[in-house]
Design an enzyme around this catalytic site. Sequence first.
Site, PDB file in Angstrom:
ATOM      1  N   ASP A  96       0.859  -1.178   0.000  1.00  0.00           N
ATOM      2  CA  ASP A  96       0.000   0.000   0.000  1.00  0.00           C
ATOM      3  C   ASP A  96       0.900   1.234   0.000  1.00  0.00           C
ATOM      4  O   ASP A  96       2.011   1.203   0.544  1.00  0.00           O
ATOM      5  CB  ASP A  96      -0.920   0.009   1.224  1.00  0.00           C
ATOM      6  CG  ASP A  96      -2.111   0.932   1.051  1.00  0.00           C
ATOM      7  OD1 ASP A  96      -3.218   0.417   0.774  1.00  0.00           O
ATOM      8  OD2 ASP A  96      -1.944   2.156   1.177  1.00  0.00           O
ATOM      9  N   SER A  97       0.422   2.303  -0.585  1.00  0.00           N
ATOM     10  CA  SER A  97       1.230   3.533  -0.642  1.00  0.00           C
ATOM     11  C   SER A  97       1.258   4.256   0.692  1.00  0.00           C
ATOM     12  O   SER A  97       2.119   5.112   0.920  1.00  0.00           O
ATOM     13  CB  SER A  97       0.688   4.473  -1.726  1.00  0.00           C
ATOM     14  OG  SER A  97      -0.651   4.840  -1.434  1.00  0.00           O
ATOM     15  N   ALA A 101       5.429  -0.405   1.990  1.00  0.00           N
ATOM     16  CA  ALA A 101       4.811   0.873   1.628  1.00  0.00           C
ATOM     17  C   ALA A 101       5.494   1.417   0.380  1.00  0.00           C
ATOM     18  O   ALA A 101       6.661   1.823   0.419  1.00  0.00           O
ATOM     19  CB  ALA A 101       4.931   1.871   2.769  1.00  0.00           C
ATOM     20  N   CYS A 153     -14.416  -0.616  -7.189  1.00  0.00           N
ATOM     21  CA  CYS A 153     -15.445  -0.099  -6.286  1.00  0.00           C
ATOM     22  C   CYS A 153     -15.966   1.248  -6.780  1.00  0.00           C
ATOM     23  O   CYS A 153     -16.612   1.983  -6.034  1.00  0.00           O
ATOM     24  CB  CYS A 153     -14.912   0.035  -4.858  1.00  0.00           C
ATOM     25  SG  CYS A 153     -13.545   1.201  -4.687  1.00  0.00           S
TER      26      CYS A 153
END
Length: 395
Positions: A252-253, A279, A339
Amino acid sequence: MYPKIILKPGKEESLQRFHPWVFSGAIAKAEGGSIEEGDKAQVYSSKGDFLGVGHAQVGSISLRILSFEPAVIDLDFYRRRIRQALQLRSRLNLIRPDNDTFRLIHGEGDFLPGLVVDVYGNTAVMQAHSPGMHLDRQIIAQALQQECSHIIKNIYYKSENTLPFKADLGAKDEYLYGKRSAKRAVAIENGLKFYPDWTEGQKTGFFIDQRENRALVERYAEGKKVLNMFCYTGGFSLYALRAGAKEVVSVDSSEKAIELTRQNVSLNFGKEAAHRAIACDAFDYLRQNGKDFDLIILDPPAFAKHRDARHQALQGYRKLNTIAFKNIAPGGILFTFSCSQAVSRQDFRLAVFSAAAASGRQVRILHQLSQPADHSVNLYHPEGEYLKGLVLYVE
């Protein structure tokens, strides 16, 4: 009782089909006093027929219908709606010792447009997406207390970033009832423990809508090398680890999300789990380090939050999935999601098809996925179906 909104001739048809939105272009005039942001108003056809009552607001959607029958929108009204929603969650068997995390109110899907309520253990996190729900927040909290006292001990209101910016309502994130205990809150989903971060995390603190899809990952992850992209707090990773995955990598960033992922993994499996959390930019990691994974999960944030961004979003889905198709090991399984409400199921599938073709791999569909039943979709409001996913077998 409430001011009246009169529609133009022929504009009543969508409401007669029980669609809960009134658009500004359908309105002819207002009667019975001025209507302010968030006020309750009645809607009538040009012929004087009653159509519904709901919350008014400024914008293209000018009113959200709460009842298609004459009704007073008061404490008893909200209690009835919440009682119905709770009964459904009970029938879905979501309230049990090994699962205390679920969505109690899903806007139009529970006939309360503009309102979301998620439950984490004994805390309900309430979010308003319309001015009317913001103005009614105290009475809604009271209704939650009265109908859910056996479950809910705290109610946290988190709407600073969900209300229309132009409304300028001065919303403040705060506890409306109870308070967070000194001990860090732990929520349980299908027997796995998580630290939900409802005060500072994304959405209401956790992505409950992937619960059933995470369980499906568990079915495929045993002995596999798993890559969980856009992992947020590591939901998919925990299910893969419980299945006995050989190795799980979470990307994930956000440094904060990665730290929460590490804490969630440690909470369930200790610090010696076969897991790495990194990250960095997801596209860069997938391109440079995505080789030879047996199972890849792509669950990016919404690439399009409105229709104007739809084309750019589809480009993003094509790019992301092309990289995954090129890198995944032969016989690998790809879970890929969107989404973005503005991207239809058909458009998303076409974007993934284009990515598969560009990669030159042979691909089969194993499952077509959506949101779980506690994120229910009102049959008359298809816009409520936002989560779509595919599980693909890649030769």
